[in-house]
Design a protein around this motif. Structure first.
Motif, PDB file in Angstrom:
ATOM      1  N   TYR A  87       0.821  -1.206   0.000  1.00 17.19           N
ATOM      2  CA  TYR A  87       0.000   0.000   0.000  1.00 17.19           C
ATOM      3  C   TYR A  87       0.862   1.266   0.000  1.00 17.19           C
ATOM      4  CZ  TYR A  87      -4.109   2.842   1.049  1.00 17.19           C
ATOM      5  OH  TYR A  87      -5.129   3.759   0.998  1.00 17.19           O
ATOM      6  N   LEU A  88       2.070   1.148   0.507  1.00 15.50           N
ATOM      7  CA  LEU A  88       2.976   2.299   0.543  1.00 15.50           C
ATOM      8  C   LEU A  88       3.372   2.773  -0.856  1.00 15.50           C
ATOM      9  CD1 LEU A  88       5.269   1.328   3.539  1.00 15.50           C
ATOM     10  CD2 LEU A  88       3.389   2.996   3.523  1.00 15.50           C
ATOM     11  N   VAL A  89       3.244   1.920  -1.870  1.00 19.38           N
ATOM     12  CA  VAL A  89       3.496   2.345  -3.254  1.00 19.38           C
ATOM     13  C   VAL A  89       2.490   3.425  -3.633  1.00 19.38           C
ATOM     14  CG1 VAL A  89       3.487   1.611  -5.680  1.00 19.38           C
ATOM     15  CG2 VAL A  89       4.481   0.119  -3.932  1.00 19.38           C
ATOM     16  N   LEU A  90       1.224   3.177  -3.349  1.00 19.40           N
ATOM     17  CA  LEU A  90       0.166   4.148  -3.615  1.00 19.40           C
ATOM     18  C   LEU A  90       0.363   5.406  -2.777  1.00 19.40           C
ATOM     19  CD1 LEU A  90      -2.587   4.864  -4.904  1.00 19.40           C
ATOM     20  CD2 LEU A  90      -3.658   3.669  -2.985  1.00 19.40           C
ATOM     21  N   CYS A  91       0.733   5.221  -1.547  1.00 20.17           N
ATOM     22  CA  CYS A  91       0.952   6.345  -0.645  1.00 20.17           C
ATOM     23  C   CYS A  91       2.076   7.249  -1.165  1.00 20.17           C
ATOM     24  CB  CYS A  91       1.263   5.823   0.750  1.00 20.17           C
ATOM     25  SG  CYS A  91       1.161   7.086   2.016  1.00 20.17           S
ATOM     26  N   GLU A  92       3.160   6.643  -1.601  1.00 19.27           N
ATOM     27  CA  GLU A  92       4.258   7.421  -2.161  1.00 19.27           C
ATOM     28  C   GLU A  92       3.779   8.236  -3.361  1.00 19.27           C
ATOM     29  OE1 GLU A  92       8.577   7.039  -4.411  1.00 19.27           O
ATOM     30  OE2 GLU A  92       7.631   5.202  -3.677  1.00 19.27           O
ATOM     31  N   GLU A  93       2.995   7.612  -4.234  1.00 18.75           N
ATOM     32  CA  GLU A  93       2.516   8.283  -5.440  1.00 18.75           C
ATOM     33  C   GLU A  93       1.647   9.492  -5.111  1.00 18.75           C
ATOM     34  OE1 GLU A  93       1.844   9.126  -9.501  1.00 18.75           O
ATOM     35  OE2 GLU A  93       3.373   7.907  -8.509  1.00 18.75           O
ATOM     36  N   ILE A  94       0.680   9.344  -4.210  1.00 23.45           N
ATOM     37  CA  ILE A  94      -0.196  10.470  -3.889  1.00 23.45           C
ATOM     38  C   ILE A  94       0.585  11.564  -3.169  1.00 23.45           C
ATOM     39  CG2 ILE A  94      -1.096   9.584  -1.680  1.00 23.45           C
ATOM     40  CD1 ILE A  94      -3.063  11.591  -4.343  1.00 23.45           C
ATOM     41  N   CYS A  95       1.541  11.198  -2.349  1.00 26.69           N
ATOM     42  CA  CYS A  95       2.362  12.207  -1.671  1.00 26.69           C
ATOM     43  C   CYS A  95       3.162  13.029  -2.683  1.00 26.69           C
ATOM     44  CB  CYS A  95       3.300  11.561  -0.664  1.00 26.69           C
ATOM     45  SG  CYS A  95       2.500  10.987   0.845  1.00 26.69           S
ATOM     46  N   ARG A  96       3.704  12.367  -3.699  1.00 26.41           N
ATOM     47  CA  ARG A  96       4.476  13.098  -4.709  1.00 26.41           C
ATOM     48  C   ARG A  96       3.562  14.010  -5.540  1.00 26.41           C
ATOM     49  NH1 ARG A  96       9.495  11.567  -4.079  1.00 26.41           N
ATOM     50  NH2 ARG A  96      10.039   9.413  -3.601  1.00 26.41           N
ATOM     51  N   LEU A  97       2.375  13.523  -5.886  1.00 26.56           N
ATOM     52  CA  LEU A  97       1.427  14.350  -6.630  1.00 26.56           C
ATOM     53  C   LEU A  97       1.005  15.576  -5.817  1.00 26.56           C
ATOM     54  CD1 LEU A  97      -0.860  11.569  -8.145  1.00 26.56           C
ATOM     55  CD2 LEU A  97       0.694  13.072  -9.411  1.00 26.56           C
ATOM     56  N   CYS A  98       0.730  15.362  -4.555  1.00 24.64           N
ATOM     57  CA  CYS A  98       0.313  16.456  -3.680  1.00 24.64           C
ATOM     58  C   CYS A  98       1.453  17.458  -3.484  1.00 24.64           C
ATOM     59  CB  CYS A  98      -0.175  15.897  -2.341  1.00 24.64           C
ATOM     60  SG  CYS A  98      -1.058  17.089  -1.323  1.00 24.64           S
ATOM     61  N   ALA A  99       2.651  16.960  -3.280  1.00 23.33           N
ATOM     62  CA  ALA A  99       3.808  17.850  -3.112  1.00 23.33           C
ATOM     63  C   ALA A  99       4.026  18.697  -4.366  1.00 23.33           C
ATOM     64  CB  ALA A  99       5.065  17.040  -2.795  1.00 23.33           C
ATOM     65  N   ASP A 100       3.884  18.091  -5.531  1.00 29.14           N
ATOM     66  CA  ASP A 100       4.048  18.832  -6.792  1.00 29.14           C
ATOM     67  C   ASP A 100       3.011  19.939  -6.907  1.00 29.14           C
ATOM     68  OD1 ASP A 100       6.189  17.239  -7.501  1.00 29.14           O
ATOM     69  OD2 ASP A 100       5.048  16.027  -8.941  1.00 29.14           O
ATOM     70  N   GLU A 101       1.757  19.631  -6.606  1.00 29.76           N
ATOM     71  CA  GLU A 101       0.697  20.637  -6.703  1.00 29.76           C
ATOM     72  C   GLU A 101       0.889  21.740  -5.668  1.00 29.76           C
ATOM     73  OE1 GLU A 101      -2.341  22.924  -7.892  1.00 29.76           O
ATOM     74  OE2 GLU A 101      -1.588  21.182  -8.995  1.00 29.76           O
ATOM     75  N   CYS A 102       1.134  21.363  -4.433  1.00 25.80           N
ATOM     76  CA  CYS A 102       1.324  22.370  -3.388  1.00 25.80           C
ATOM     77  C   CYS A 102       2.544  23.245  -3.681  1.00 25.80           C
ATOM     78  CB  CYS A 102       1.467  21.708  -2.017  1.00 25.80           C
ATOM     79  SG  CYS A 102      -0.089  21.078  -1.361  1.00 25.80           S
ATOM     80  N   GLY A 103       3.545  22.658  -4.316  1.00 22.06           N
ATOM     81  CA  GLY A 103       4.749  23.402  -4.662  1.00 22.06           C
ATOM     82  C   GLY A 103       4.517  24.498  -5.692  1.00 22.06           C
ATOM     83  N   LYS A 104       3.388  24.480  -6.357  1.00 17.21           N
ATOM     84  CA  LYS A 104       3.050  25.511  -7.352  1.00 17.21           C
ATOM     85  C   LYS A 104       2.513  26.788  -6.708  1.00 17.21           C
ATOM     86  CE  LYS A 104       1.706  22.059 -10.790  1.00 17.21           C
ATOM     87  NZ  LYS A 104       0.569  21.496 -11.543  1.00 17.21           N
ATOM     88  N   HIS A 105       2.198  26.728  -5.416  1.00 20.13           N
ATOM     89  CA  HIS A 105       1.557  27.857  -4.729  1.00 20.13           C
ATOM     90  C   HIS A 105       2.517  28.508  -3.742  1.00 20.13           C
ATOM     91  CE1 HIS A 105      -2.161  26.489  -6.538  1.00 20.13           C
ATOM     92  NE2 HIS A 105      -1.868  25.260  -6.114  1.00 20.13           N
ATOM     93  N   GLU A 106       2.311  29.796  -3.511  1.00 16.76           N
ATOM     94  CA  GLU A 106       3.201  30.572  -2.643  1.00 16.76           C
ATOM     95  C   GLU A 106       2.731  30.639  -1.191  1.00 16.76           C
ATOM     96  OE1 GLU A 106       6.204  31.778  -3.459  1.00 16.76           O
ATOM     97  OE2 GLU A 106       5.887  30.721  -5.338  1.00 16.76           O
TER      98      GLU A 106
END
Length: 115
Positions: A68-87
């Protein structure tokens, strides 16, 4: 040594990510242009739910916990990428927590297999 003990630090990182994502989603709802934050809010909510479930699976020594940690890693990376677009600071804090969690999940997951 029990599995719970072995994974206590990972579980703590998972819950830190949950809290950061929940805070970010709530703070995003208060931003002036909420529509611009929609993708961030959606990913925050998904990430919080998936990380919380991952922690529960590890805590109960689930046979699929490491997979399940494979899925967890994926969503964490997606979320980090999106949040990283905002100031916004809450987005920056969330991106950092998600990145930390993704790396921790990566270090502990196993490939998804079926016997």
């Amino acid at each position: 040594m029990s599995l719970q003990h072995n994974h206590q630090q990972l579980i703590e990182k998972l819950f830190a990510c949950v809290l950061a994502c929940e805070h970010c989603a709530t703070a995003c709802l208060g931003e002036e242009n909420v529509a611009d934050m929609a993708a961030c809010i959606k990913l925050d909510r998904d990430c919080a739910d998936i990380c919380a479930q991952a922690a529960r699976l590890l805590q109960r020594d689930s046979v699929i916990g490491h997979q399940y940690l494979v899925l967890c890693e994926e969503i964490c990376r997606l979320c980090a990428d999106e949040c990283g677009k905002h100031e916004h600071q809450h987005c920056k804090d969330c991106a950092a927590a998600c990145t930390t969690c993704a790396e921790a999940c990566h270090a502990h997951h196993t490939a998804i297999t079926q016997d």
